[in-house]
Write an enzyme that holds these catalytic residues in place. Structure first.
Site, short mmCIF file in Angstrom:
data_model
loop_
_atom_site.label_atom_id
_atom_site.label_comp_id
_atom_site.label_asym_id
_atom_site.label_seq_id
_atom_site.Cartn_x
_atom_site.Cartn_y
_atom_site.Cartn_z
N ASP A 12 -3.77 -5.41 -4.95
CA ASP A 12 -2.80 -4.27 -5.38
C ASP A 12 -1.50 -5.21 -4.68
O ASP A 12 -1.49 -6.14 -4.01
CB ASP A 12 -3.09 -3.05 -4.60
CG ASP A 12 -2.02 -1.98 -4.61
OD1 ASP A 12 -1.50 -1.82 -5.51
OD2 ASP A 12 -1.90 -1.26 -3.58
N TYR A 44 5.93 -2.73 -6.32
CA TYR A 44 6.20 -3.14 -7.56
C TYR A 44 6.89 -2.22 -8.51
O TYR A 44 7.37 -2.41 -9.40
CB TYR A 44 4.91 -3.59 -8.12
CG TYR A 44 3.92 -4.90 -7.63
CD1 TYR A 44 4.67 -5.47 -6.49
CD2 TYR A 44 3.01 -5.26 -8.36
CE1 TYR A 44 4.14 -6.73 -6.07
CE2 TYR A 44 2.21 -6.57 -7.85
CZ TYR A 44 3.04 -7.23 -6.71
OH TYR A 44 2.21 -8.46 -6.36
N GLY A 45 6.52 -0.72 -8.14
CA GLY A 45 6.96 0.28 -9.04
C GLY A 45 8.19 0.41 -9.35
O GLY A 45 8.62 1.02 -10.44
N CYS A 75 -4.05 -1.54 -9.14
CA CYS A 75 -2.40 -1.07 -9.08
C CYS A 75 -2.35 -0.69 -10.45
O CYS A 75 -2.44 -1.32 -11.42
CB CYS A 75 -1.75 -2.30 -8.56
SG CYS A 75 0.03 -2.25 -8.61
N ASN A 76 -1.73 0.59 -10.54
CA ASN A 76 -1.30 1.13 -11.91
C ASN A 76 -0.29 0.46 -12.43
O ASN A 76 -0.19 0.36 -13.56
CB ASN A 76 -1.16 2.57 -11.73
CG ASN A 76 -2.53 3.48 -11.55
OD1 ASN A 76 -3.00 3.95 -12.33
ND2 ASN A 76 -2.89 3.63 -10.30
N THR A 77 0.70 -0.09 -11.65
CA THR A 77 1.81 -0.65 -12.17
C THR A 77 1.70 -1.95 -12.74
O THR A 77 1.88 -2.26 -13.75
CB THR A 77 2.90 -0.81 -10.98
OG1 THR A 77 3.34 0.53 -10.12
CG2 THR A 77 4.23 -1.22 -11.41
N GLU A 168 3.45 4.53 2.68
CA GLU A 168 3.54 3.30 3.18
C GLU A 168 4.08 3.40 4.78
O GLU A 168 3.75 2.93 5.67
CB GLU A 168 4.57 2.32 2.56
CG GLU A 168 3.81 1.74 1.13
CD GLU A 168 3.10 0.59 1.24
OE1 GLU A 168 3.08 -0.10 2.38
OE2 GLU A 168 2.18 0.44 0.36
N CYS A 200 -1.27 6.19 -9.53
CA CYS A 200 -1.01 5.38 -8.72
C CYS A 200 -1.72 5.23 -7.52
O CYS A 200 -2.35 6.30 -7.03
CB CYS A 200 0.43 5.72 -8.03
SG CYS A 200 0.84 4.86 -6.59
N THR A 201 -2.25 4.12 -7.25
CA THR A 201 -3.55 3.86 -6.25
C THR A 201 -2.93 4.29 -4.85
O THR A 201 -3.77 4.56 -4.08
CB THR A 201 -4.00 2.62 -5.96
OG1 THR A 201 -2.79 1.42 -6.08
CG2 THR A 201 -4.42 2.15 -7.56
N HIS A 202 -1.84 4.81 -4.56
CA HIS A 202 -1.53 5.10 -3.28
C HIS A 202 -1.66 6.91 -3.29
O HIS A 202 -1.82 7.44 -2.11
CB HIS A 202 0.15 5.10 -3.12
CG HIS A 202 0.37 3.69 -2.42
ND1 HIS A 202 0.37 2.82 -3.12
CD2 HIS A 202 0.92 3.34 -1.33
CE1 HIS A 202 0.76 1.54 -2.49
NE2 HIS A 202 1.30 2.16 -1.26
N1 DGL Z 1 -0.12 0.78 -6.06
C1 DGL Z 1 1.01 0.98 -6.95
C2 DGL Z 1 0.24 1.68 -8.21
O1 DGL Z 1 -0.64 1.84 -8.34
C3 DGL Z 1 1.95 1.46 -6.25
C4 DGL Z 1 2.78 0.71 -5.26
C5 DGL Z 1 3.88 0.02 -5.77
O2 DGL Z 1 5.01 0.43 -6.34
O3 DGL Z 1 3.75 -1.20 -5.53
O4 DGL Z 1 1.00 1.72 -9.14
#
Ligand code: DGL
Length: 283
Positions: A12, A44-45, A75-77, A168, A200-202
């Site tokens: 991630d 990353y988003g 990580c969804n992004t 975070e 989003c995994t968060h």
């Molecule tokens: N874990 C990321 C996701 O699932 C979100 C965090 C990020 O923006 O990097 O998209």
């Protein structure tokens, strides 16, 4: 080492993928797991596709160098923007978190509206909409009819960019975070979706607060849970489950301060994290 006893690589942009790691560990207790959190470069988003592709490819190379048998892009992004490239480049199977969540959303919605929340990059990519429509197309004529007969059917995609920084920073059970969730989701709730995909995994870490805002009638879909089920089926079907019983090994690699990762990561996992090493990918 026998191939089936090789570890599983999970990555991630930071801590969020630990929500996927946790679900994998729950249903695959024997497997050795290597987690990579790109904590120096999170989020990353809000980054471009080219940057996300480059970061994801670097991490995949690192994990294949560790001899992993599969890679999970937790990580969804990165799953939205880089999965197809990684699947072409790598010789081992690479899984993302979008398809399992989208599949589950189609199953539970029965023709009702589907809402998806995620980072700006994930939502802008429209990957969830594309995959949800593909899932609907793969249904039997009877099931497909439920969507076709609902002339008002829609997929509501909503970026929630402030939620990752709040998580975070450890604002996990906080009125400020609840206010931000309400700011984003009040308009989504008005569309009466049958379910809400936590894209989003968060976000699974905020499930309780999200539930207070959206109420009990909208089912939450946690793609970490769905991804873990997909991975277990894949390992079983291909007879590459790890031999033996007991607790598999775990190691963690991050690109920034390991203590910060441990501090918040332990809240995500609900237990101690050991074996955290710092890696400089540009070396
Ligand atoms: N874990 C990321 C996701 O699932 C979100 C965090 C990020 O923006 O990097 O998209």
């Amino acid at each position: 080492m026998k191939y089936n006893n090789s570890p599983i690589g999970i990555f991630d942009s930071g801590l969020g993928g630990l929500t996927v790691f946790k679900e994998i560990r729950k249903i695959l207790p024997d497997e050795d797991l290597i987690y990579f959190g790109d904590t120096a470069r999170v989020p990353y988003g809000n980054k471009s596709k080219d940057t996300i592709l480059r970061y994801s490819a670097e991490i995949s190379k690192f994990l294949t160098g560790k001899g992993v048998k599969i890679i999970i892009v937790a990580c969804n992004t990165s799953s939205s923007l880089a999965l197809e490239d990684l699947q072409k480049e790598e010789k081992i199977p690479v899984f993302g978190v979008i398809e399992p969540g989208a599949k589950r959303a189609v199953e539970v919605s029965c023709g009702g509206n589907i809402a998806v929340i995620g980072t700006s990059a994930t939502i802008k990519s429209r990957t969830y909409s594309r995959v949800i429509y593909e899932e609907i197309e793969s249904l039997s004529e009877h099931e497909k009819g439920k969507f076709k007969n609902n002339f008002n059917f829609k997929i509501i995609e909503k970026p929630c960019p402030l939620l990752v920084p709040l998580v975070e920073e450890g604002f996990l059970n906080d009125e400020i975070t609840k206010g931000v969730i309400a700011y984003y989701l009040d308009s989504v709730v008005k569309e009466k979706p049958s379910c809400l995909v936590l894209g989003c995994t968060h976000y699974p870490i905020l499930k309780d607060l999200i539930s207070e805002v959206i109420g009990k009638d909208i089912q939450m879909i946690d793609s970490g849970i769905e991804t873990a089920k997909t991975i277990k089926c894949f390992l079983e079907e291909n007879t590459i489950l790890k031999d033996g019983t007991g607790m598999g090994n775990e190691s963690f690699f991050v690109t920034d301060d390991p203590e910060k990762f441990k501090g918040l990561g332990e809240k995500f996992l609900g237990r101690a994290i050991k074996n955290v090493a710092v890696i400089n990918l540009s070396l």
